[in-house]
Scaffold this motif. Structure first.
Motif, PDB file in Angstrom:
ATOM      1  N   TRP A   1      69.327 -11.624  68.011  1.00 26.72           N
ATOM      2  CA  TRP A   1      68.735 -12.740  68.041  1.00 26.72           C
ATOM      3  C   TRP A   1      67.273 -12.806  67.414  1.00 26.72           C
ATOM      4  O   TRP A   1      67.069 -13.742  66.562  1.00 26.72           O
TER       5      TRP A   1
ATOM      6  N   ASN B   1      67.164 -15.241  63.972  1.00 24.30           N
ATOM      7  CA  ASN B   1      65.932 -16.141  64.036  1.00 24.30           C
ATOM      8  C   ASN B   1      64.675 -15.999  63.317  1.00 24.30           C
ATOM      9  O   ASN B   1      63.981 -15.261  63.891  1.00 24.30           O
TER      10      ASN B   1
ATOM     11  N   ASP C   1      62.221 -17.432  62.248  1.00 22.03           N
ATOM     12  CA  ASP C   1      61.225 -17.802  62.678  1.00 22.03           C
ATOM     13  C   ASP C   1      60.274 -17.181  63.572  1.00 22.03           C
ATOM     14  O   ASP C   1      59.209 -17.440  63.951  1.00 22.03           O
ATOM     15  N   ARG C   2      60.863 -16.097  64.076  1.00 19.89           N
ATOM     16  CA  ARG C   2      60.102 -15.150  64.951  1.00 19.89           C
ATOM     17  C   ARG C   2      59.027 -14.188  64.141  1.00 19.89           C
ATOM     18  O   ARG C   2      58.448 -13.334  64.732  1.00 19.89           O
TER      19      ARG C   2
END
Length: 303
Positions: free
Chosen positions: A224, A228, A230-231
Protein backbone atom coordinates in the motif's frame (compact mmCIF):
# COMPACT_ATOMS: atom_id res chain seq x y z
CA UNK A 1 3.94 -51.35 16.43
CA UNK A 2 0.32 -50.55 15.58
CA UNK A 3 -0.36 -48.52 12.43
CA UNK A 4 -1.74 -45.42 14.25
CA UNK A 5 1.38 -45.26 16.44
CA UNK A 6 3.60 -45.77 13.41
CA UNK A 7 1.90 -42.89 11.62
CA UNK A 8 2.36 -40.68 14.68
CA UNK A 9 6.08 -41.51 14.79
CA UNK A 10 6.37 -40.79 11.05
CA UNK A 11 4.57 -37.49 11.58
CA UNK A 12 7.02 -36.45 14.31
CA UNK A 13 10.01 -37.44 12.17
CA UNK A 14 8.70 -35.50 9.15
CA UNK A 15 8.04 -32.46 11.34
CA UNK A 16 11.61 -32.50 12.63
CA UNK A 17 12.92 -32.76 9.07
CA UNK A 18 10.69 -29.86 8.02
CA UNK A 19 12.16 -27.67 10.76
CA UNK A 20 15.72 -28.77 9.94
CA UNK A 21 15.38 -28.03 6.22
CA UNK A 22 13.81 -24.66 7.02
CA UNK A 23 16.82 -23.89 9.22
CA UNK A 24 19.14 -24.79 6.32
CA UNK A 25 17.26 -22.46 3.93
CA UNK A 26 15.69 -25.27 1.89
CA UNK A 27 12.09 -24.01 1.52
CA UNK A 28 10.96 -26.60 -1.03
CA UNK A 29 12.12 -29.51 1.11
CA UNK A 30 10.62 -27.90 4.22
CA UNK A 31 7.23 -27.58 2.54
CA UNK A 32 7.42 -31.17 1.33
CA UNK A 33 8.21 -32.53 4.78
CA UNK A 34 5.48 -30.33 6.29
CA UNK A 35 2.98 -31.87 3.88
CA UNK A 36 4.17 -35.39 4.75
CA UNK A 37 3.92 -34.58 8.45
CA UNK A 38 0.32 -33.37 8.16
CA UNK A 39 -0.73 -36.30 5.99
CA UNK A 40 0.76 -38.79 8.45
CA UNK A 41 -0.97 -36.95 11.29
CA UNK A 42 -4.24 -37.11 9.37
CA UNK A 43 -3.89 -40.87 9.01
CA UNK A 44 -3.16 -41.18 12.72
CA UNK A 45 -6.28 -39.19 13.61
CA UNK A 46 -8.51 -41.27 11.34
CA UNK A 47 -7.22 -44.60 12.68
CA UNK A 48 -6.83 -43.75 16.34
CA UNK A 49 -9.49 -44.61 18.91
CA UNK A 50 -11.88 -41.83 19.89
CA UNK A 51 -15.42 -40.60 19.48
CA UNK A 52 -16.46 -40.02 15.91
CA UNK A 53 -17.58 -36.45 16.42
CA UNK A 54 -14.20 -35.40 17.75
CA UNK A 55 -12.16 -37.49 15.31
CA UNK A 56 -13.92 -36.21 12.21
CA UNK A 57 -13.72 -32.58 13.28
CA UNK A 58 -10.02 -32.87 14.06
CA UNK A 59 -9.39 -34.83 10.84
CA UNK A 60 -11.15 -32.13 8.80
CA UNK A 61 -8.97 -29.45 10.41
CA UNK A 62 -5.71 -31.32 9.80
CA UNK A 63 -6.83 -32.14 6.25
CA UNK A 64 -7.39 -28.46 5.49
CA UNK A 65 -3.97 -27.59 6.91
CA UNK A 66 -2.48 -30.26 4.62
CA UNK A 67 -4.27 -28.68 1.65
CA UNK A 68 -2.74 -25.31 2.59
CA UNK A 69 0.73 -26.89 2.77
CA UNK A 70 0.28 -28.56 -0.63
CA UNK A 71 -0.93 -25.29 -2.14
CA UNK A 72 2.03 -23.37 -0.76
CA UNK A 73 4.38 -26.00 -2.19
CA UNK A 74 2.76 -25.68 -5.61
CA UNK A 75 2.99 -21.90 -5.48
CA UNK A 76 6.66 -22.02 -4.49
CA UNK A 77 7.53 -24.35 -7.38
CA UNK A 78 5.58 -22.11 -9.73
CA UNK A 79 7.42 -19.05 -8.41
CA UNK A 80 10.80 -20.70 -9.02
CA UNK A 81 9.83 -21.31 -12.64
CA UNK A 82 8.67 -17.71 -13.06
CA UNK A 83 11.89 -16.31 -11.58
CA UNK A 84 13.91 -18.48 -13.94
CA UNK A 85 12.00 -17.20 -16.93
CA UNK A 86 12.62 -13.60 -15.81
CA UNK A 87 16.31 -14.24 -15.25
CA UNK A 88 16.96 -15.89 -18.62
CA UNK A 89 14.20 -14.44 -20.77
CA UNK A 90 13.78 -11.00 -22.34
CA UNK A 91 13.11 -8.26 -19.79
CA UNK A 92 10.03 -6.06 -20.10
CA UNK A 93 10.72 -2.48 -19.14
CA UNK A 94 7.08 -1.74 -18.38
CA UNK A 95 6.65 -4.59 -15.91
CA UNK A 96 5.61 -3.26 -12.51
CA UNK A 97 6.73 -4.80 -9.27
CA UNK A 98 3.32 -4.04 -7.76
CA UNK A 99 1.52 -6.64 -9.90
CA UNK A 100 3.41 -9.75 -8.68
CA UNK A 101 3.43 -8.27 -5.18
CA UNK A 102 -0.35 -8.01 -5.20
CA UNK A 103 -0.64 -11.54 -6.58
CA UNK A 104 1.51 -12.78 -3.70
CA UNK A 105 -0.79 -11.02 -1.23
CA UNK A 106 -3.85 -12.64 -2.81
CA UNK A 107 -2.22 -16.05 -2.54
CA UNK A 108 -1.38 -15.51 1.11
CA UNK A 109 -4.98 -14.43 1.72
CA UNK A 110 -6.21 -17.67 0.21
CA UNK A 111 -3.77 -19.68 2.35
CA UNK A 112 -4.91 -17.74 5.42
CA UNK A 113 -8.52 -18.62 4.57
CA UNK A 114 -7.59 -22.29 4.47
CA UNK A 115 -5.85 -21.88 7.82
CA UNK A 116 -8.95 -20.21 9.26
CA UNK A 117 -11.22 -23.03 8.09
CA UNK A 118 -8.78 -25.58 9.49
CA UNK A 119 -8.67 -24.01 12.95
CA UNK A 120 -12.47 -23.65 12.93
CA UNK A 121 -12.72 -27.43 12.47
CA UNK A 122 -10.20 -27.98 15.26
CA UNK A 123 -12.18 -25.64 17.48
CA UNK A 124 -15.32 -27.65 16.69
CA UNK A 125 -13.47 -30.76 17.84
CA UNK A 126 -12.57 -28.99 21.09
CA UNK A 127 -16.19 -27.98 21.66
CA UNK A 128 -17.29 -31.58 21.05
CA UNK A 129 -15.25 -32.67 24.07
CA UNK A 130 -17.11 -32.79 27.39
CA UNK A 131 -16.27 -30.24 30.04
CA UNK A 132 -14.56 -31.78 33.07
CA UNK A 133 -15.13 -28.86 35.41
CA UNK A 134 -11.48 -28.44 36.25
CA UNK A 135 -10.57 -25.32 38.15
CA UNK A 136 -7.26 -25.29 36.33
CA UNK A 137 -9.20 -24.53 33.17
CA UNK A 138 -9.34 -20.89 34.21
CA UNK A 139 -5.60 -20.74 33.55
CA UNK A 140 -6.11 -21.19 29.81
CA UNK A 141 -8.77 -18.46 29.79
CA UNK A 142 -6.35 -16.03 31.44
CA UNK A 143 -3.57 -17.09 29.07
CA UNK A 144 -5.85 -16.56 26.06
CA UNK A 145 -6.81 -13.09 27.31
CA UNK A 146 -3.16 -12.13 27.77
CA UNK A 147 -2.34 -13.44 24.31
CA UNK A 148 -5.28 -11.53 22.85
CA UNK A 149 -4.12 -8.31 24.58
CA UNK A 150 -0.61 -8.74 23.19
CA UNK A 151 -2.03 -9.47 19.74
CA UNK A 152 -4.27 -6.40 19.87
CA UNK A 153 -1.51 -4.05 20.98
CA UNK A 154 0.89 -5.40 18.37
CA UNK A 155 -1.71 -5.00 15.62
CA UNK A 156 -2.85 -1.51 16.64
CA UNK A 157 -0.27 0.26 14.51
CA UNK A 158 -1.72 -1.19 11.29
CA UNK A 159 -5.23 -0.07 12.29
CA UNK A 160 -3.94 3.44 13.02
CA UNK A 161 -1.59 4.03 10.09
CA UNK A 162 -3.62 2.53 7.23
CA UNK A 163 -7.24 2.62 5.99
CA UNK A 164 -9.17 0.29 8.26
CA UNK A 165 -11.67 -0.93 5.68
CA UNK A 166 -8.99 -1.81 3.10
CA UNK A 167 -6.79 -3.43 5.72
CA UNK A 168 -9.58 -5.61 7.10
CA UNK A 169 -10.69 -6.47 3.57
CA UNK A 170 -7.29 -8.05 3.02
CA UNK A 171 -6.27 -9.56 6.36
CA UNK A 172 -9.65 -10.78 7.68
CA UNK A 173 -8.93 -14.51 7.02
CA UNK A 174 -5.72 -14.41 9.07
CA UNK A 175 -7.43 -12.29 11.73
CA UNK A 176 -10.27 -14.82 11.93
CA UNK A 177 -7.80 -17.70 12.30
CA UNK A 178 -6.01 -15.93 15.16
CA UNK A 179 -9.22 -15.09 17.02
CA UNK A 180 -10.67 -18.60 16.64
CA UNK A 181 -7.52 -20.30 17.94
CA UNK A 182 -7.37 -17.95 20.91
CA UNK A 183 -11.02 -18.68 21.66
CA UNK A 184 -10.40 -22.42 21.47
CA UNK A 185 -7.39 -21.97 23.75
CA UNK A 186 -9.58 -20.20 26.32
CA UNK A 187 -11.99 -23.16 26.40
CA UNK A 188 -9.41 -25.92 26.21
CA UNK A 189 -8.47 -25.94 29.89
CA UNK A 190 -11.82 -27.41 30.93
CA UNK A 191 -11.51 -30.08 28.23
CA UNK A 192 -7.77 -30.78 28.45
CA UNK A 193 -6.22 -34.21 28.61
CA UNK A 194 -4.17 -35.21 31.63
CA UNK A 195 -0.90 -34.23 29.99
CA UNK A 196 -2.33 -30.92 28.73
CA UNK A 197 -1.29 -31.56 25.15
CA UNK A 198 -4.44 -29.85 23.83
CA UNK A 199 -3.89 -26.43 25.51
CA UNK A 200 -0.19 -26.42 24.60
CA UNK A 201 -1.01 -27.24 20.99
CA UNK A 202 -3.68 -24.55 20.77
CA UNK A 203 -1.30 -22.02 22.33
CA UNK A 204 1.30 -22.78 19.65
CA UNK A 205 -1.38 -22.63 16.96
CA UNK A 206 -2.44 -19.23 18.30
CA UNK A 207 1.13 -17.98 17.97
CA UNK A 208 1.31 -19.39 14.44
CA UNK A 209 -1.97 -17.76 13.42
CA UNK A 210 -0.85 -14.43 14.92
CA UNK A 211 2.37 -14.71 12.92
CA UNK A 212 0.39 -15.39 9.73
CA UNK A 213 -1.64 -12.25 10.39
CA UNK A 214 1.48 -10.20 11.04
CA UNK A 215 3.14 -11.39 7.83
CA UNK A 216 0.05 -10.70 5.72
CA UNK A 217 -0.55 -7.28 7.27
CA UNK A 218 3.11 -6.35 6.82
CA UNK A 219 3.08 -7.45 3.18
CA UNK A 220 -0.09 -5.49 2.48
CA UNK A 221 1.13 -2.35 4.26
CA UNK A 222 4.34 -2.39 2.22
CA UNK A 223 2.37 -2.81 -1.00
CA UNK A 224 0.00 0.00 0.00
CA UNK A 225 2.91 2.36 0.68
CA UNK A 226 4.29 1.74 -2.80
CA UNK A 227 0.89 1.93 -4.47
CA UNK A 228 0.18 5.35 -2.89
CA UNK A 229 2.96 7.82 -3.78
CA UNK A 230 1.17 10.57 -1.81
CA UNK A 231 2.66 8.98 1.30
CA UNK A 232 5.89 10.83 0.38
CA UNK A 233 7.93 7.66 0.15
CA UNK A 234 11.12 7.77 -1.90
CA UNK A 235 11.43 4.38 -3.52
CA UNK A 236 14.06 2.67 -5.59
CA UNK A 237 13.00 -0.59 -7.19
CA UNK A 238 15.35 -3.49 -7.67
CA UNK A 239 15.69 -7.25 -7.57
CA UNK A 240 17.76 -9.29 -5.15
CA UNK A 241 19.54 -12.10 -7.00
CA UNK A 242 21.61 -13.58 -4.17
CA UNK A 243 21.93 -13.50 -0.42
CA UNK A 244 24.88 -13.31 1.91
CA UNK A 245 26.45 -16.39 3.38
CA UNK A 246 25.67 -14.96 6.82
CA UNK A 247 21.99 -15.76 6.20
CA UNK A 248 22.61 -19.44 5.46
CA UNK A 249 20.80 -20.43 8.67
CA UNK A 250 17.18 -19.27 8.69
CA UNK A 251 16.52 -19.47 12.42
CA UNK A 252 13.29 -17.45 12.43
CA UNK A 253 11.80 -19.50 9.59
CA UNK A 254 12.70 -22.73 11.35
CA UNK A 255 11.12 -21.50 14.59
CA UNK A 256 7.92 -20.49 12.77
CA UNK A 257 7.75 -23.88 11.05
CA UNK A 258 8.30 -25.70 14.32
CA UNK A 259 5.61 -23.70 16.12
CA UNK A 260 3.02 -24.27 13.39
CA UNK A 261 3.63 -28.00 12.98
CA UNK A 262 4.04 -28.72 16.69
CA UNK A 263 0.85 -26.82 17.42
CA UNK A 264 -1.15 -28.85 14.91
CA UNK A 265 0.30 -32.14 16.13
CA UNK A 266 -0.17 -31.48 19.83
CA UNK A 267 -3.69 -30.10 19.39
CA UNK A 268 -4.79 -33.12 17.35
CA UNK A 269 -3.28 -35.75 19.63
CA UNK A 270 -4.43 -33.87 22.72
CA UNK A 271 -8.03 -33.76 21.49
CA UNK A 272 -8.01 -37.50 20.79
CA UNK A 273 -6.42 -38.27 24.13
CA UNK A 274 -8.96 -36.15 25.99
CA UNK A 275 -11.78 -37.90 24.12
CA UNK A 276 -10.46 -41.34 25.07
CA UNK A 277 -9.93 -40.37 28.71
CA UNK A 278 -13.46 -38.98 29.00
CA UNK A 279 -14.94 -42.10 27.40
CA UNK A 280 -12.97 -44.44 29.65
CA UNK A 281 -13.95 -42.46 32.74
CA UNK A 282 -17.64 -42.34 31.92
CA UNK A 283 -17.78 -45.90 30.64
CA UNK A 284 -20.30 -44.90 27.98
CA UNK A 285 -20.27 -43.15 24.59
CA UNK A 286 -19.93 -39.37 24.54
CA UNK A 287 -22.67 -37.07 23.33
CA UNK A 288 -24.76 -39.77 21.71
CA UNK A 289 -21.95 -41.23 19.60
CA UNK A 290 -21.84 -44.91 18.85
CA UNK A 291 -18.76 -45.39 21.03
CA UNK A 292 -14.99 -45.36 20.75
CA UNK A 293 -13.33 -47.35 18.01
CA UNK A 294 -10.84 -50.07 18.59
CA UNK A 295 -7.72 -50.59 16.53
CA UNK A 296 -9.70 -52.88 14.22
CA UNK A 297 -12.26 -50.18 13.52
CA UNK A 298 -15.12 -51.81 15.50
CA UNK A 299 -17.14 -49.94 18.07
CA UNK A 300 -16.37 -50.71 21.67
CA UNK A 301 -20.08 -51.15 22.27
CA UNK A 302 -20.15 -54.15 19.95
CA UNK A 303 -17.46 -55.98 21.90
Amino acid sequence: MRLPIGLLVASVAAGLLAAATALLAMPAASLQFSLVMLLALLGHVLLERGTRRVRWAVAAGIGLLAVVAATRLFWYQEQVVEVGSVAYGPATAGTSILVPWRESIDRDRLAALGLALGVVCLAAGVLALPSRGRRRGAATAVLALLLFAWFGLDSAREFVDYPLAKLLGTVWPALLAALVTMGALALSGWRADRRWLLPVGLFLLSLGAANEYSDLAGMWSGWWEMANPDRNAFLQLGMMLSSSADDSLQVSTAVETTIALAGAGLAATGALRSSREATDRMGSPLMGDEGPHTADGDDASSA
